[in-house]
Design a protein around this motif. Structure first.
Motif, PDB file in Angstrom:
ATOM      1  N   ALA A 139       0.552  -1.336   0.165  1.00 44.53           N
ATOM      2  CA  ALA A 139      -0.132  -0.109  -0.006  1.00 44.53           C
ATOM      3  C   ALA A 139       0.843   0.960  -0.117  1.00 44.53           C
ATOM      4  CB  ALA A 139      -1.018  -0.003   1.062  1.00 44.53           C
ATOM      5  N   ILE A 140       1.508   1.141   0.431  1.00 42.25           N
ATOM      6  CA  ILE A 140       2.845   2.503   0.822  1.00 42.25           C
ATOM      7  C   ILE A 140       3.503   2.092  -0.509  1.00 42.25           C
ATOM      8  CG2 ILE A 140       4.899   3.756   1.633  1.00 42.25           C
ATOM      9  CD1 ILE A 140       4.495   2.004   4.376  1.00 42.25           C
ATOM     10  N   LYS A 141       3.716   1.490  -0.698  1.00 38.22           N
ATOM     11  CA  LYS A 141       4.452   1.315  -1.827  1.00 38.22           C
ATOM     12  C   LYS A 141       3.779   1.988  -3.375  1.00 38.22           C
ATOM     13  CE  LYS A 141       8.431  -1.748  -1.811  1.00 38.22           C
ATOM     14  NZ  LYS A 141       8.786  -2.770  -2.374  1.00 38.22           N
ATOM     15  N   SER A 142       3.100   1.500  -3.593  1.00 34.90           N
ATOM     16  CA  SER A 142       1.710   2.223  -4.563  1.00 34.90           C
ATOM     17  C   SER A 142       1.533   3.924  -4.443  1.00 34.90           C
ATOM     18  CB  SER A 142       0.337   1.243  -3.980  1.00 34.90           C
ATOM     19  OG  SER A 142       0.639  -0.116  -4.370  1.00 34.90           O
ATOM     20  N   LEU A 143       2.288   4.173  -3.288  1.00 34.83           N
ATOM     21  CA  LEU A 143       1.179   5.319  -3.007  1.00 34.83           C
ATOM     22  C   LEU A 143       2.927   6.898  -3.220  1.00 34.83           C
ATOM     23  CD1 LEU A 143      -0.381   5.511  -0.093  1.00 34.83           C
ATOM     24  CD2 LEU A 143      -1.034   5.972  -2.629  1.00 34.83           C
TER      25      LEU A 143
ATOM     26  N   ASP B 293      -2.617   0.031 -15.331  1.00 35.61           N
ATOM     27  CA  ASP B 293      -2.822  -0.555 -13.260  1.00 35.61           C
ATOM     28  C   ASP B 293      -4.192   0.400 -12.477  1.00 35.61           C
ATOM     29  OD1 ASP B 293      -3.378  -3.467 -12.163  1.00 35.61           O
ATOM     30  OD2 ASP B 293      -1.143  -3.820 -12.197  1.00 35.61           O
ATOM     31  N   TRP B 294      -4.165  -0.780 -11.586  1.00 33.01           N
ATOM     32  CA  TRP B 294      -4.168   0.945 -10.519  1.00 33.01           C
ATOM     33  C   TRP B 294      -4.055  -0.564  -9.514  1.00 33.01           C
ATOM     34  CZ3 TRP B 294      -8.977  -0.115 -14.440  1.00 33.01           C
ATOM     35  CH2 TRP B 294      -9.775  -1.119 -13.850  1.00 33.01           C
ATOM     36  N   PHE B 295      -4.667   0.331  -7.903  1.00 33.59           N
ATOM     37  CA  PHE B 295      -4.390  -0.461  -7.002  1.00 33.59           C
ATOM     38  C   PHE B 295      -5.503  -0.353  -6.093  1.00 33.59           C
ATOM     39  CE2 PHE B 295      -3.335   3.030  -4.510  1.00 33.59           C
ATOM     40  CZ  PHE B 295      -2.655   4.311  -4.739  1.00 33.59           C
ATOM     41  N   SER B 296      -5.582  -0.595  -4.609  1.00 34.15           N
ATOM     42  CA  SER B 296      -7.239  -0.414  -4.690  1.00 34.15           C
ATOM     43  C   SER B 296      -6.519   0.122  -3.069  1.00 34.15           C
ATOM     44  CB  SER B 296      -8.437  -1.913  -3.892  1.00 34.15           C
ATOM     45  OG  SER B 296      -8.278  -3.240  -5.363  1.00 34.15           O
TER      46      SER B 296
ATOM     47  N   MET C 199     -11.770   1.718  -3.002  1.00 34.60           N
ATOM     48  CA  MET C 199     -11.855   2.341  -5.100  1.00 34.60           C
ATOM     49  C   MET C 199     -11.233   2.254  -5.300  1.00 34.60           C
ATOM     50  SD  MET C 199     -14.657   4.849  -4.155  1.00 34.60           S
ATOM     51  CE  MET C 199     -13.709   6.178  -2.950  1.00 34.60           C
ATOM     52  N   PRO C 200     -10.667   1.831  -6.848  1.00 35.32           N
ATOM     53  CA  PRO C 200      -9.779   1.874  -7.217  1.00 35.32           C
ATOM     54  C   PRO C 200      -8.670   3.284  -7.720  1.00 35.32           C
ATOM     55  CG  PRO C 200     -11.871   2.272  -9.471  1.00 35.32           C
ATOM     56  CD  PRO C 200     -11.741   1.582  -7.531  1.00 35.32           C
ATOM     57  N   CYS C 201      -7.173   3.084  -7.652  1.00 35.51           N
ATOM     58  CA  CYS C 201      -6.912   4.456  -7.635  1.00 35.51           C
ATOM     59  C   CYS C 201      -5.565   3.960  -8.175  1.00 35.51           C
ATOM     60  CB  CYS C 201      -6.105   4.480  -6.130  1.00 35.51           C
ATOM     61  SG  CYS C 201      -7.432   4.460  -4.309  1.00 35.51           S
ATOM     62  N   ARG C 202      -5.280   5.138  -8.388  1.00 38.61           N
ATOM     63  CA  ARG C 202      -4.211   4.960  -9.292  1.00 38.61           C
ATOM     64  C   ARG C 202      -3.001   6.442  -8.885  1.00 38.61           C
ATOM     65  NH1 ARG C 202      -1.778   3.438 -13.907  1.00 38.61           N
ATOM     66  NH2 ARG C 202      -1.106   5.058 -14.948  1.00 38.61           N
ATOM     67  N   SER C 203      -1.647   6.170  -8.943  1.00 40.42           N
ATOM     68  CA  SER C 203      -0.744   7.175  -7.978  1.00 40.42           C
ATOM     69  C   SER C 203       0.389   7.920  -9.236  1.00 40.42           C
ATOM     70  CB  SER C 203      -0.078   6.719  -6.915  1.00 40.42           C
ATOM     71  OG  SER C 203       0.857   7.657  -6.245  1.00 40.42           O
TER      72      SER C 203
END
Ligand SMILES: NC(=O)C1=CN([C@@H]2O[C@H](COP(=O)(O)OP(=O)(O)OC[C@H]3O[C@@H](n4cnc5c(N)ncnc54)[C@H](OP(=O)(O)O)[C@@H]3O)[C@@H](O)[C@H]2O)C=CC1
Ligand SMILES: O=C([O-])CC(=O)C(=O)O
Length: 448
Positions: free
Chosen positions: A350-354, A362-365, A385-389
């Motif tokens: 989760a941290i790395k996705s941000l 792609d995306w992450f939740s 919800m689906p997020c992109r950073s």
């Protein structure tokens, strides 16, 4: 290192410890690995950079530029956050940053730091696995009167791990102290739901913890602190925390649903007979509970819609969905305790996705605040919800997702559950008197 050399070095450094820490530092000196660490520090020790806050320690520079720390006696208020053991030694981090091209130190606060999840997570953070090999970190560990001894144990293990990037560790029981200048707050500590305890009671007990921690973040943390709430029921705890921290952007609050995303990817990979790195675009919608919706309509396997790869649509709608929803409970039955290692891994994800740009397409939740969402989900709740950073710590909601009746119906059920949870904690969000009319089947993933 020769013993004589060590004892000279250690005499100089030992004064840096507070009296309560002397026994630990003395015992540290007897281990050979700690010995080399002490001398290593001494060779590189200079006056602390202004960033290193330690009100009870001062230092002077000797002719050979070695820091000689001197203790300034200070009464430590109860509950105050304290630097721990070897991490009370200060050195010129700025010089090291320049020579090693390290980034500026970041402060990471972790609550429930003596718990099972933290026991995996802290060592990942300290190793550089999370924020990168050029990112020095300060860990600020929050516990309670229950866990002070255990927290010291955690800090001792961090000391003994000799992580080069771990520059400061402090422990405390007062969130206002521990959250001081935190740039990340990983809120893991929460009371587990015991046998016979009503979910409404759990919402109230843990809600109070997160209301208090929201206030503390508001008062003490960095204004742009990123908050990841793990302690259950994490969506509503995140909402409570956010409402009690009006000075921090609402967008900065996350409820951890990444473990659910990872579980869903694993199940799809298993069914499709592919390795799990082939599964992408996996959304978990809604609450981190048994109403969560793992979205197989938008997910992809090897870049193809899941339904084109897995033709058994009945399995998708029934078995897959329930497997993901109840994975935590099955694990508790096998293991005798709730997922800790995989939860820690999912916090890292989760941290790395941000802090890393999301891969193209792609995306992450993540459980995030619904205000302004493009899906028609009720406003003013925390919903996965689906997020992109872009990798800057912030995120955007993904617009290009499709819905069918099955997906919408399930999403509505999770939304209704979160709205009911919100009504139940109105007294903790400043929105009146709490009234609990929770749906009967509402459960955490770990409950069955
Ligand atoms: N979102 C997710 O995906 C997941 C969430 N979880 C949740 O994460 C949380 C932590 O799990 P885990 O680390 O395994 O749990 P542990 O029981 O190992 O640790 C929890 C910590 O919570 C703290 N705590 C805070 N308030 C209380 C209280 N009133 N009574 C008892 N303990 C309290 C305790 O620390 P202290 O005394 O220092 O305050 C304890 O160390 C739980 O709420 C769990 O349900 C778990 C798995 C997945
Ligand atoms: O219910 C729990 O504490 C465990 C949990 O959240 C999970 O495994 O997803």
């Amino acid at each position: 290192m020769a013993v004589a050399e060590l004892s000279t070095s250690f005499t100089e450094t030992a004064t840096c410890f507070r009296s309560s820490q002397l026994s630990l530092s003395s015992s540290s000196s007897s281990s050979s690995s700690s010995s080399s660490r002490f001398s290593h520090h001494l060779r590189r020790s200079f006056c602390p950079s202004p960033r290193t806050r330690n009100p009870t320690i001062s230092c002077s520079v000797t002719s050979d530029q070695v820091q000689t720390p001197t203790v300034v006696q200070a009464e430590t208020p109860k509950g105050k956050s304290e630097c721990y053991g070897v991490f009370c030694l200060t050195y010129d981090l700025k010089a090291e940053e320049e020579t090693k091209s390290w980034k500026k130190l970041i402060n990471i606060a972790v609550s429930g730091a003596a718990g099972m999840i933290s026991n995996h997570l802290l060592f990942k953070i300290a190793s550089g696995e999370v924020f990168g090999p050029d990112q020095p970190v300060a860990l600020k560990l929050l516990g309670s009167e229950r866990s002070v001894q255990a927290l010291e144990g955690v800090a001792m293990e961090l000391e003994d791990s000799l992580f080069p990037l771990l520059r400061e560790v402090s422990i405390g029981t007062d969130p206002y102290e521990v959250f001081q200048d935190a740039e990340w707050a990983l809120l893991i500590g929460a009371k587990p739901r015991g046998p016979g305890m009503e979910r409404a009671d759990l919402l109230d007990i843990n809600g109070q913890i997160f209301a208090e921690q929201g206030k503390a973040l508001n008062a003490s943390a960095s204004p742009n602190v990123k908050v990841i709430v793990v302690g259950n029921p994490c969506n509503t705890n995140a909402l409570i925390c956010m409402k009690n921290a009006p000075n921090i952007p609402a967008k900065n609050f996350h409820a951890l649903t990444r473990l659910d995303e990872n579980r869903a990817k694993c199940q799809l990979a298993l069914k499709a007979g592919v390795f799990y790195d082939q599964v992408s675009n996996m959304t978990i919608w809604g609450n981190h509970s048994t109403t969560q919706v793992p979205d197989f309509l938008n997910a992809r396997i090897k870049g193809l819609p899941v339904k084109e790869v897995i033709k058994d649509h009945k399995w998708l709608e029934e078995e897959f969905t329930e497997k993901v929803q109840k994975r935590g409970g099955v694990l508790i039955q096998k293991w005798g305790r709730s997922s800790a290692a995989s939860t820690a891994v999912s916090i890292v994800d989760a941290i790395k996705s941000l802090i890393t740009p999301t891969a193209e397409g792609d995306w992450f939740s993540s459980g995030v605040y619904t205000n302004g969402n493009p899906y028609g989900i009720a406003e003013d709740i925390v919903f996965s919800m689906p997020c992109r950073s872009k990798g800057d710590g912030d995120y955007e909601l993904v617009k290009k997702v499709i819905f069918d009746d099955y997906l919408l119906k399930r999403i509505k059920k999770s939304e209704a559950e979160l709205l009911a949870e919100k009504r139940c904690v109105a007294h903790l969000t400043g929105e009146g008197i709490g009234f609990c009319d929770l749906p009967e089947d509402t459960m955490l993933p770990g409950e069955m």
